[in-house]
Write an enzyme that holds these catalytic residues in place. Sequence first.
Site, PDB file in Angstrom:
ATOM      1  N   TYR A   1      10.542  -0.853   8.329  1.00  0.00           N
ATOM      2  CA  TYR A   1       8.903  -1.146   8.669  1.00  0.00           C
ATOM      3  C   TYR A   1       8.602  -0.044   9.663  1.00  0.00           C
ATOM      4  O   TYR A   1       7.209   0.231   9.382  1.00  0.00           O
ATOM      5  CB  TYR A   1       8.975  -2.721   9.071  1.00  0.00           C
ATOM      6  CG  TYR A   1       7.613  -3.368   9.306  1.00  0.00           C
ATOM      7  CD1 TYR A   1       6.943  -3.882   8.221  1.00  0.00           C
ATOM      8  CD2 TYR A   1       7.015  -2.929  10.546  1.00  0.00           C
ATOM      9  CE1 TYR A   1       5.761  -4.378   8.563  1.00  0.00           C
ATOM     10  CE2 TYR A   1       5.878  -3.535  10.813  1.00  0.00           C
ATOM     11  CZ  TYR A   1       5.132  -4.367   9.778  1.00  0.00           C
ATOM     12  OH  TYR A   1       3.968  -4.836   9.936  1.00  0.00           O
TER      13      TYR A   1
ATOM     14  N   HIS B   1       0.712  -1.288  -0.098  1.00  0.00           N
ATOM     15  CA  HIS B   1       0.048   0.114  -0.006  1.00  0.00           C
ATOM     16  C   HIS B   1       0.912   1.259   0.068  1.00  0.00           C
ATOM     17  O   HIS B   1       0.648   2.176   0.648  1.00  0.00           O
ATOM     18  CB  HIS B   1      -0.960   0.147   1.025  1.00  0.00           C
ATOM     19  CG  HIS B   1      -0.618  -0.214   2.619  1.00  0.00           C
ATOM     20  ND1 HIS B   1       0.110   0.272   3.140  1.00  0.00           N
ATOM     21  CD2 HIS B   1      -1.242  -1.107   3.322  1.00  0.00           C
ATOM     22  CE1 HIS B   1       0.390  -0.074   4.435  1.00  0.00           C
ATOM     23  NE2 HIS B   1      -0.481  -1.007   4.672  1.00  0.00           N
TER      24      HIS B   1
ATOM     25  N   GLU C   1      -6.457  -7.136   9.204  1.00  0.00           N
ATOM     26  CA  GLU C   1      -5.883  -6.634   7.967  1.00  0.00           C
ATOM     27  C   GLU C   1      -5.729  -7.730   6.785  1.00  0.00           C
ATOM     28  O   GLU C   1      -5.591  -8.945   7.250  1.00  0.00           O
ATOM     29  CB  GLU C   1      -4.591  -5.781   7.931  1.00  0.00           C
ATOM     30  CG  GLU C   1      -4.352  -4.835   6.662  1.00  0.00           C
ATOM     31  CD  GLU C   1      -3.398  -3.758   6.784  1.00  0.00           C
ATOM     32  OE1 GLU C   1      -2.638  -3.734   7.954  1.00  0.00           O
ATOM     33  OE2 GLU C   1      -3.026  -2.992   6.044  1.00  0.00           O
TER      34      GLU C   1
ATOM     35  N   ASP D   1       1.986  -7.764  13.600  1.00  0.00           N
ATOM     36  CA  ASP D   1       2.765  -6.698  13.137  1.00  0.00           C
ATOM     37  C   ASP D   1       3.603  -6.237  13.834  1.00  0.00           C
ATOM     38  O   ASP D   1       5.009  -5.471  13.195  1.00  0.00           O
ATOM     39  CB  ASP D   1       1.794  -5.648  12.517  1.00  0.00           C
ATOM     40  CG  ASP D   1       1.131  -6.062  11.425  1.00  0.00           C
ATOM     41  OD1 ASP D   1       1.459  -6.912  10.389  1.00  0.00           O
ATOM     42  OD2 ASP D   1      -0.002  -5.081  11.089  1.00  0.00           O
TER      43      ASP D   1
ATOM     44  N   HIS E   1      -1.521  -3.132  14.891  1.00  0.00           N
ATOM     45  CA  HIS E   1      -1.421  -2.031  14.084  1.00  0.00           C
ATOM     46  C   HIS E   1      -2.844  -1.442  13.894  1.00  0.00           C
ATOM     47  O   HIS E   1      -2.927  -0.191  13.482  1.00  0.00           O
ATOM     48  CB  HIS E   1      -0.803  -2.358  12.769  1.00  0.00           C
ATOM     49  CG  HIS E   1      -1.080  -1.736  11.511  1.00  0.00           C
ATOM     50  ND1 HIS E   1      -1.285  -2.302  10.250  1.00  0.00           N
ATOM     51  CD2 HIS E   1      -0.832  -0.449  11.349  1.00  0.00           C
ATOM     52  CE1 HIS E   1      -1.109  -1.396   9.550  1.00  0.00           C
ATOM     53  NE2 HIS E   1      -0.859  -0.130  10.162  1.00  0.00           N
TER      54      HIS E   1
ATOM     55  N   ASP F   1      -3.643  -8.757   4.847  1.00  0.00           N
ATOM     56  CA  ASP F   1      -2.526  -9.855   4.494  1.00  0.00           C
ATOM     57  C   ASP F   1      -2.414 -10.733   5.542  1.00  0.00           C
ATOM     58  O   ASP F   1      -1.558 -11.825   5.237  1.00  0.00           O
ATOM     59  CB  ASP F   1      -1.323  -8.864   4.494  1.00  0.00           C
ATOM     60  CG  ASP F   1      -1.279  -8.079   5.841  1.00  0.00           C
ATOM     61  OD1 ASP F   1      -2.151  -7.489   6.379  1.00  0.00           O
ATOM     62  OD2 ASP F   1      -0.079  -7.435   6.333  1.00  0.00           O
TER      63      ASP F   1
ATOM     64  N   HIS G   1      -5.186 -10.356  13.551  1.00  0.00           N
ATOM     65  CA  HIS G   1      -5.255  -9.210  12.918  1.00  0.00           C
ATOM     66  C   HIS G   1      -6.016  -9.255  11.712  1.00  0.00           C
ATOM     67  O   HIS G   1      -5.738 -10.179  11.226  1.00  0.00           O
ATOM     68  CB  HIS G   1      -3.946  -8.550  12.747  1.00  0.00           C
ATOM     69  CG  HIS G   1      -3.967  -7.310  11.859  1.00  0.00           C
ATOM     70  ND1 HIS G   1      -4.957  -6.327  12.052  1.00  0.00           N
ATOM     71  CD2 HIS G   1      -2.837  -6.775  11.431  1.00  0.00           C
ATOM     72  CE1 HIS G   1      -4.315  -5.284  11.627  1.00  0.00           C
ATOM     73  NE2 HIS G   1      -3.109  -5.345  10.926  1.00  0.00           N
TER      74      HIS G   1
ATOM     75  N   HIS H   1       5.271 -10.759   9.851  1.00  0.00           N
ATOM     76  CA  HIS H   1       6.298 -10.306   8.855  1.00  0.00           C
ATOM     77  C   HIS H   1       7.651 -10.560   8.850  1.00  0.00           C
ATOM     78  O   HIS H   1       8.203 -10.156   9.984  1.00  0.00           O
ATOM     79  CB  HIS H   1       6.053  -9.104   8.153  1.00  0.00           C
ATOM     80  CG  HIS H   1       4.690  -8.693   7.884  1.00  0.00           C
ATOM     81  ND1 HIS H   1       3.925  -9.279   6.723  1.00  0.00           N
ATOM     82  CD2 HIS H   1       3.667  -8.026   8.471  1.00  0.00           C
ATOM     83  CE1 HIS H   1       2.841  -8.494   6.659  1.00  0.00           C
ATOM     84  NE2 HIS H   1       2.375  -7.968   7.745  1.00  0.00           N
TER      85      HIS H   1
HETATM   86 FE1  FEO Z   1      -1.565  -4.577   9.780  1.00  0.00          FE
HETATM   87 FE2  FEO Z   1       0.450  -7.039   8.422  1.00  0.00          FE
HETATM   88  O1  FEO Z   1      -1.076  -6.063   8.405  1.00  0.00           O
END
Ligand code: FEO
Length: 397
Positions: A191, A24, A81, A163, A144, A83, A79, A224
Amino acid sequence: MRSIPVSDSIHWVGAIDWNLRDFHGYETPRGTTYNAYLVRGSEKTALIDTVKESFVDELLARVHGIVDPTEVDLIVVNHVEPDHNGGLRKVMAAMPNARVVASRSGVAGVAEYHNGLEVEAVGADDVIDLGGLTLRFLPMPMVHWPDSMFSYCAEERVLMPNDAFGQHMASSERFADEVGLRLAIEELTVYYANILMPLGKQVAKAVEKVVATGWEIGTIAPSHGVIWRGETLGPLFETYARLTAGETHEKIVVAFSTMWGSTDTLARAVVDGIAAEGVEVDLFDLAVTPIAHVTRHLLDARALLLGSPALHHGMLYRVAGYLQYLSGLHPTGKLGGAFGSYGWSSGACKQIVERLAEIGFEQPFEPYTQKYRPTDDEVAAAREWGAQYARAVKKMG
Ligand code: FEO
């Protein structure tokens, strides 16, 4: 596909997105991973997080190497989101016997994202027994998103904080000590700058919250990038302490876009003036530099000086785009300034000044602007304009 042991009873079963180059708007030259973890107790098996929808087959193939997915009893959504949660419905279809849990806010998020899908809420008071292993949960709003949650397995001393502590980095190795601590810390910093910078207070509170639990932590397995264990934990905590404190040093970032080279000439003069005062400076042409890279350097700088010539009474779109990107990240406690050349309209600096002020940059000096090609005197003036910012950041201490 291979799964990788994280501890005796926990395996990494995530996916590697080698070719992701844009998260994004945050350029990701090293790609990323979507980490998921399979926790196997003597009675039950849990999957912590899923992956981006297009990577579900990779996750399921890794799970299959350990256990038939139909035998998974629990899916934890840390989470919502996409991903991490985008692939939830597909994973649930392959794991029909699993109950699904999320934070209270996550329950609402899953329902909204997945068109009414109902899952159960867990909170800080809940413990799920997998047989010889337990899972505990800590809601972590805004680390996040409002729904974010950390999961923890006490018996394995493994924290899975989604995250937090992540990095966008694809690699064949799964641990920070394997890819090299220096690279892992740098990607952690990039990051943080591009994802977590506006949430520094919440991230600091999250760390305090984990410390307050008294949980013993031997491994931090984020959603991640690489996993932190052993001797990498010390540098990880030190780095997060510095990042969340918003630590800066005597450093200025100069970023610009140019039409015919005059603003480029001014930028180099500004940089020269800053360097002459003994202050560190980085210069970036926004036409050729990833904005995530500029932002990583801005993170520990004390000032941002933005240059643009005027085009149709305003700034060039790359400078406007970078200011829009920064407005979301909301850097605080930094000085700002505008400079640039113009032909028949001098509106660019006015727009930059207004936008910097909206974001919260303090601007102690008037912008520096000049018409057409800079003369020697104007280059000298731009040099002095930069030097005054260098002297100002030295006083910021
Ligand atoms: Fe806030 Fe890796 O998503």
